[in-house]
Design an enzyme around this catalytic site. Structure first.
Site, mmCIF file in Angstrom:
data_model
loop_
_atom_site.group_PDB
_atom_site.id
_atom_site.type_symbol
_atom_site.label_atom_id
_atom_site.label_comp_id
_atom_site.label_asym_id
_atom_site.label_seq_id
_atom_site.Cartn_x
_atom_site.Cartn_y
_atom_site.Cartn_z
ATOM 1 N N LYS A 118 -119.753 33.958 -23.918
ATOM 2 C CA LYS A 118 -119.675 35.138 -24.773
ATOM 3 C C LYS A 118 -119.856 34.676 -26.218
ATOM 4 O O LYS A 118 -118.948 34.089 -26.811
ATOM 5 C CB LYS A 118 -118.328 35.844 -24.580
ATOM 6 C CG LYS A 118 -118.318 37.146 -25.314
ATOM 7 C CD LYS A 118 -117.202 38.051 -24.875
ATOM 8 C CE LYS A 118 -117.336 39.380 -25.594
ATOM 9 N NZ LYS A 118 -117.436 39.269 -27.049
ATOM 10 N N CYS A 435 -91.215 47.499 -56.811
ATOM 11 C CA CYS A 435 -91.378 47.710 -58.252
ATOM 12 C C CYS A 435 -91.408 49.224 -58.455
ATOM 13 O O CYS A 435 -92.172 49.927 -57.794
ATOM 14 C CB CYS A 435 -92.685 47.079 -58.728
ATOM 15 S SG CYS A 435 -93.190 47.655 -60.350
#
Ligand code: 5U1
Length: 675
Positions: A118, A435
């Site tokens: 493959k 933050c």
């Protein structure tokens, strides 16, 4: 001057000689003549063709780089769909596959399997008409691909004309063959080295390099890349054609005799145990192969059995890919940095000494959160094991400090935002640091705007990260609304912009104002409001103004909105900055169309899961449509699932749905039903 019959004969002879020597060199790897001799033949043919243009055939070997740059890629419909493969990750998966195949065939004896490699390349479809290369396409969505004929012709291993094999099997009038285009690992490295030296784009892996090289408008660029091809099957030629053998392995051998390149590791074996041995052998030689593979493919060898087995969704029942396990590598942590997300969350990231894992250079790995940092106890300077599987973000699996005497101090969470320097907060009961500066934090602003312009949100093309960064740095935009105030003259001052590109971008920003209500809501980037929630909100509030006035009780009543999401929505619309931003945005004249309420008895009130990809619509579009029809779309298959919509490459959800006896609709069945 007209060509004499001798000239005609000489052109034919030279063409045949060049074809056969090219085949020996590029396909069989067994050259018979010196390169200089080959060049001499080639030059002779070129001269004759120049002298007598009427003798120049489209399939002449001199025509590989003949075409002019194309203006775009046309679409080509494949003769039969290009299917994808089911994956097996273990011996058990493979044995289950063999058992299912035998059960369907009511066969107890061992079956012959054709075993192939493959390749990790780009799937292509080649059409030959009367033995001549007629056109070539990429896989695309499996039904329709892009026309890459001009580029495929430049690959030396692609025969422009099929050779008549030594056996008596004639070449069919029309033949569609499938394979994989790839770049050998060593060639990939030299491409990247040259690109780096000349400041050009670096490819992440050989597959991307092959895809990028094939998707070129100018075939000269493709011709300059060392692309190769292996053929692994065929499409529309009829398998009952008496000229074609009745099994996969012999077909591939026949193709090879016609000059098509076939991988030499292809074998036929009997029974699943031999398939397992094939995998072990290939695993052993994998590192020695000149190209990258990501597994092996097993195909029931005989076509009559393949036909009996048929296919589910877009994968045949007669084939399976056994994938290699994730690859790991060892490297050192250069430093640990902190990234700021769109909603202010701080993610620790390990910056690594670059390490090559499975052909890809890895230079950082996400550490996800501080729990993970603590669990691994990873510190600057540590030796770590990094795992990479396919395209997923690389992960550090463990710290390996056996040979380290002195370690640096423990990794501590930051106190300040690395972008804006503000003090970080910890979410209540959570490990994530955040933050809180939102738009005044440059990193968050960049991520927010990236989200706003992204494909599933406002879908503004041409606003990449680099451009947005410059716009923020030069203070040309301070929020999303700023995008709609930009003018050509603002853009021209940025790197890489000319008047035309600036004007195109302004047009695409302008065009984004005409969109759906759900896209607009999603683009705002409210916490916990993904695409499905945005659609549900749009279905319940016909405009932004009424959504802004919503209350918690009403929100919780809506399908898919829980108390947490409801609180975030209320919080967002109670914030003065958000209200100002939306008011400003709406003042630019947005046209936001609400979704149609169009419930359908099959879907109304049903829990539906989507898996795989689709050729006629995107997954997001499908999701919208299903919700529109009254379905609840969830992400995983469980006992509560009523229906699975299965596209191409369906993965484990399809297996689970079959095990639970859940109804499955294919793309075509869904289209038929909706029509
Ligand atoms: N070698 C090989 N690769 N490959 C990929 N064979 C093969 N067959 C494929 C794919 C997608 O599909 C057919 C089984 C339909």
């Amino acid at each position: 001057m007209k060509p004499s019959s001798e000239d005609k004969l000489r052109v034919k002879e030279l063409t045949a000689l060049i074809q056969i020597h090219s085949y020996r060199y590029h396909v069989l790897d067994e050259p018979e003549i010196k390169d200089s001799e080959y060049d001499r033949l080639f030059q002779k043919l070129l001269l004759l063709e120049e002298k007598f243009p009427e003798l120049l055939a489209i399939s002449s070997p001199t025509q590989r780089v003949g075409s002019k740059p194309a203006s775009g890629f046309k679409k080509i419909t494949h003769g039969s769909p290009m299917l994808s493969l089911e994956n097996a990750f273990s011996v058990k998966d493979l044995k289950d596959f063999d058992r299912r195949v035998k059960e369907r065939l009511t066969n107890t004896e061992s079956l012959d399997y054709c075993c192939e490699l493959k390749l990790d390349g780009v799937a292509v479809n080649l059409f030959y008409k009367k033995g001549k290369l007629d056109k070539a396409a990429t896989r695309g969505d499996g039904s329709v691909g892009e026309d890459i004929t001009h580029n495929i012709k430049t690959l030396p291993s692609v025969p422009l004309e099929l050779l008549k094999g030594s056996n008596n099997k004639g070449i069919p009038n029309s033949l569609e063959v499938r394979g994989e285009v790839f770049i050998e690992s060593s060639k990939f490295e030299s491409i990247n080295k040259t690109s780096k030296e000349s400041g050009k784009k670096i490819f992440a892996n050989p597959r991307n390099a092959a895809a990028g090289s094939l998707r070129q408008l100018d075939p000269k660029i493709t011709a300059s890349r060392p692309l190769k091809l292996f053929i692994h099957g065929y499409g529309s030629a009829d398998s009952t054609d008496k000229n074609i053998p009745d099994n996969q392995y012999e077909v591939l051998q026949l193709f090879q005799s016609w000059g098509l390149p076939v991988n030499p590791e292809t074998k036929v074996v009997r029974g699943i145990d031999e398939c397992i041995n094939y995998f072990l052998n290939i695993e052993g030689i994998r590192k020695k192969l000149a190209y990258e593979i990501d597994g092996v493919v097993y195909k029931v060898n005989r076509f009559n059995l393949q036909k009996k087995l048929g296919q589910v969704a877009r994968a045949p029942r007669w084939a399976i890919a056994r994938k290699f396990p994730a690859e790991t590598g060892k490297t050192v942590v250069n430093s640990i940095s902190f990234q700021v997300g769109r909603l202010g969350s701080i993610t620790p990231v390990a910056d690594l000494k670059p390490v090559k894992i499975g052909g890809v250079t890895i230079s950082n790995a996400s550490l996800h959160n501080f729990d993970e940092v603590n669990r691994l106890d990873v510190r600057k300077g540590d030796s770590v094991i990094v795992k990479r599987a396919g395209d997923v973000i690389p992960q550090i699996t463990k710290v390996d400090n056996r040979n380290r005497i002195k370690r640096s101090s423990k990794t501590k969470p930051p106190k300040e935002c690395p972008s804006c320097g503000s003090k970080l907060a910890r979410d209540e009961g959570a490990i994530a640091l955040r933050c809180l500066e939102t738009q005044s934090c440059p990193a968050q602003l960049l991520e927010m705007i990236k989200h706003f312009v992204s494909r599933n949100a406002m879908n503004i093309e041409g606003l990449g990260e680099k451009i947005l960064q410059q716009l923020i740095e030069k203070e040309l935009i301070k929020d999303f609304a700023g995008l709609y105030e930009l003018q050509e003259r603002d853009l021209i001052q940025l790197e890489g912009f000319a008047f035309k590109s600036a004007s195109n971008l302004i047009n695409s920003i302008e065009g984004s104002k005409d969109t759906s209500l759900q896209r607009f809501i999603y683009a705002l980037g409210i916490r916990e409001v993904g695409e499905t929630t945005a659609l549900n909100l749009a279905l319940n509030y016909s405009d932004v103004e009424s959504l802004m006035e919503s209350n918690r009780e009403d929100l919780i009543e809506i399908n898919d909105i829980g108390p947490v999401a409801a609180d975030f929505i209320i919080e967002y619309f109670s914030n003065e900055n958000s209200v100002d931003l939306i008011t400003k945005l709406l003042s630019f004249g947005f046209k936001l169309s609400p979704p149609k309420k169009d419930t359908h008895p099959i879907f109304s009130g049903k829990t539906v899961v989507i898996t795989g990809s689709f050729s006629s619509f995107s997954r997001n579009r499908l999701k919208e449509e299903l919700i529109n029809k009254g379905a609840k779309v969830t992400s995983s298959v469980s006992m509560k699932t009523n229906l699975l919509i299965s596209g191409e490459k369906p993965g484990s959800k399809l297996t689970k749905a079959s095990e639970l006896g859940i109804s499955v609709l294919t793309e075509q069945e869904l289209i038929d039903l909706l029509n």
